[in-house]
Design an enzyme around this catalytic site. Sequence first.
Site, PDB file in Angstrom:
ATOM      1  CG  ASP A  60      11.850  25.778  18.301  1.00  0.00           C
ATOM      2  OD1 ASP A  60      10.867  25.142  17.889  1.00  0.00           O
ATOM      3  OD2 ASP A  60      11.985  26.121  19.487  1.00  0.00           O
ATOM      4  N   GLY A  62      12.321  21.864  17.304  1.00  0.00           N
ATOM      5  CA  GLY A  62      11.905  21.008  18.400  1.00  0.00           C
ATOM      6  C   GLY A  62      13.064  20.285  19.053  1.00  0.00           C
ATOM      7  N   GLY A  63      14.267  20.394  18.468  1.00  0.00           N
ATOM      8  CA  GLY A  63      15.423  19.693  19.001  1.00  0.00           C
ATOM      9  C   GLY A  63      15.775  20.097  20.420  1.00  0.00           C
ATOM     10  N   GLY A 218      22.982  25.317  20.868  1.00  0.00           N
ATOM     11  CA  GLY A 218      23.696  24.618  21.920  1.00  0.00           C
ATOM     12  C   GLY A 218      24.298  25.499  22.991  1.00  0.00           C
ATOM     13  CG  ASP A 268      15.066  32.649  20.394  1.00  0.00           C
ATOM     14  OD1 ASP A 268      14.555  32.038  21.350  1.00  0.00           O
ATOM     15  OD2 ASP A 268      16.031  32.196  19.759  1.00  0.00           O
ATOM     16  CB  CYS A 306      10.195  53.494  29.137  1.00  0.00           C
ATOM     17  SG  CYS A 306       9.259  52.302  28.149  1.00  0.00           S
ATOM     18  CB  CYS A 308       6.105  51.247  26.723  1.00  0.00           C
ATOM     19  SG  CYS A 308       5.989  50.933  28.503  1.00  0.00           S
ATOM     20  CB  CYS A 311       6.587  53.995  31.056  1.00  0.00           C
ATOM     21  SG  CYS A 311       7.588  52.567  31.547  1.00  0.00           S
ATOM     22  CG  HIS A 337       8.236  48.110  30.929  1.00  0.00           C
ATOM     23  ND1 HIS A 337       8.540  49.407  30.538  1.00  0.00           N
ATOM     24  CD2 HIS A 337       9.359  47.611  31.504  1.00  0.00           C
ATOM     25  CE1 HIS A 337       9.789  49.672  30.870  1.00  0.00           C
ATOM     26  NE2 HIS A 337      10.310  48.606  31.463  1.00  0.00           N
TER      27      HIS A 337
END
Length: 365
Positions: A60, A62-63, A218, A268, A306, A308, A311, A337
């Site tokens: 990004d 930095g704003g 924003g 994100d 799940c 993963c 789990c 997880h």
Amino acid sequence: MPVGTLASVKGISQDILEELGVEILLGNTYHLYLRPGVDQIRQLGGLHSFMAWPRAILTDSGGFQVFSLNDLRTVTEEGVKFRSHLDGSSHFLSPESAMEAQIGLGADIAMAFDECTEYPADDERMRKSMELTLRWAERSKKYFEEHKHEVPWGISPQPSARSLQELQLRRSVRNGNRSEGQTQALFGIVQGGMDPALRKESAERTIGIGFPGYAIGGLSVGEPRKLTREIVEATVQHLPGDTPRYLMGVGTPEEIIEYANLGIDMMDCVLPTRAARHGLLFTSQGKISIKQARHAGDDGPLDPACSCRVCRRYSRAYLRHLYASNEILAQVLNTIHNLSFYLDTMRAVRHSIALGKKACFLSGE
């Protein structure tokens, strides 16, 4: 995109991120600019080399972080003067210096420098902020186009490798398939506060400047979630469908499915990692607070649906014990997880798109 603010997704090493199937990370220009500094990262071959991450990175501008400093910043036409949250030292970021920093970091995708409009804001303030962001977008693009070939890809420090084969392996892991002839992509950011008409105008004028991708910025600045959705829906329809559409700073698993259905391609959020560190876990049965005493005797997996590594191996009772004991491992496992759950959610979204179906979130809540 998992958020790796300081060139690190907190508590998770890069090999585990690769194992989870992470394709792109987000880095934070403001924080890396302050520590360890852009020049140091550039000298070490750029962000990919520095953090040994061969896959894609987005930084990004930095704003948003400067916006968050409130009383520690002063905004002018030229840029933003601010004081570091680390030591109070004075700094200045402009569209040009923000581009210089992101080129020095060498991420695959850089973001134009924008002003994030606070909420609430009156009509005059939203208009003024949008116009400033558009002028900054033009300056960002101009500097970027003039300097984009200065990325540090191909620059390599001289490590004490024991053999040529080891050196080649390390370079391959660090830089992936990037070469000196490649450049970054610069995305523009649409602002306009909570005014649909301003959002439409901002989108059209940002497209007029011309970028290979467009972000909706924003949002998630304190407004009601219902209003967030309304603004996203009002904005995304004005963005071209043949370029990436990036919604910054969202959201819950339910929200990311909803936004994907609206046509958003990239998102994100710090939520999966931040929530994990506070014991809040996302599952197919709804959100679980692992700190609650009712899990102390539960020998079942965190989420039976799940697959993963957490789990598959650990019980709720053990995860609760780790958290209650303030063990570092609790934060690590919780984060693995939550990231896995988010990535699985996105894989389900892509599968639905491939089938031509609308994605939906199935929860036991």
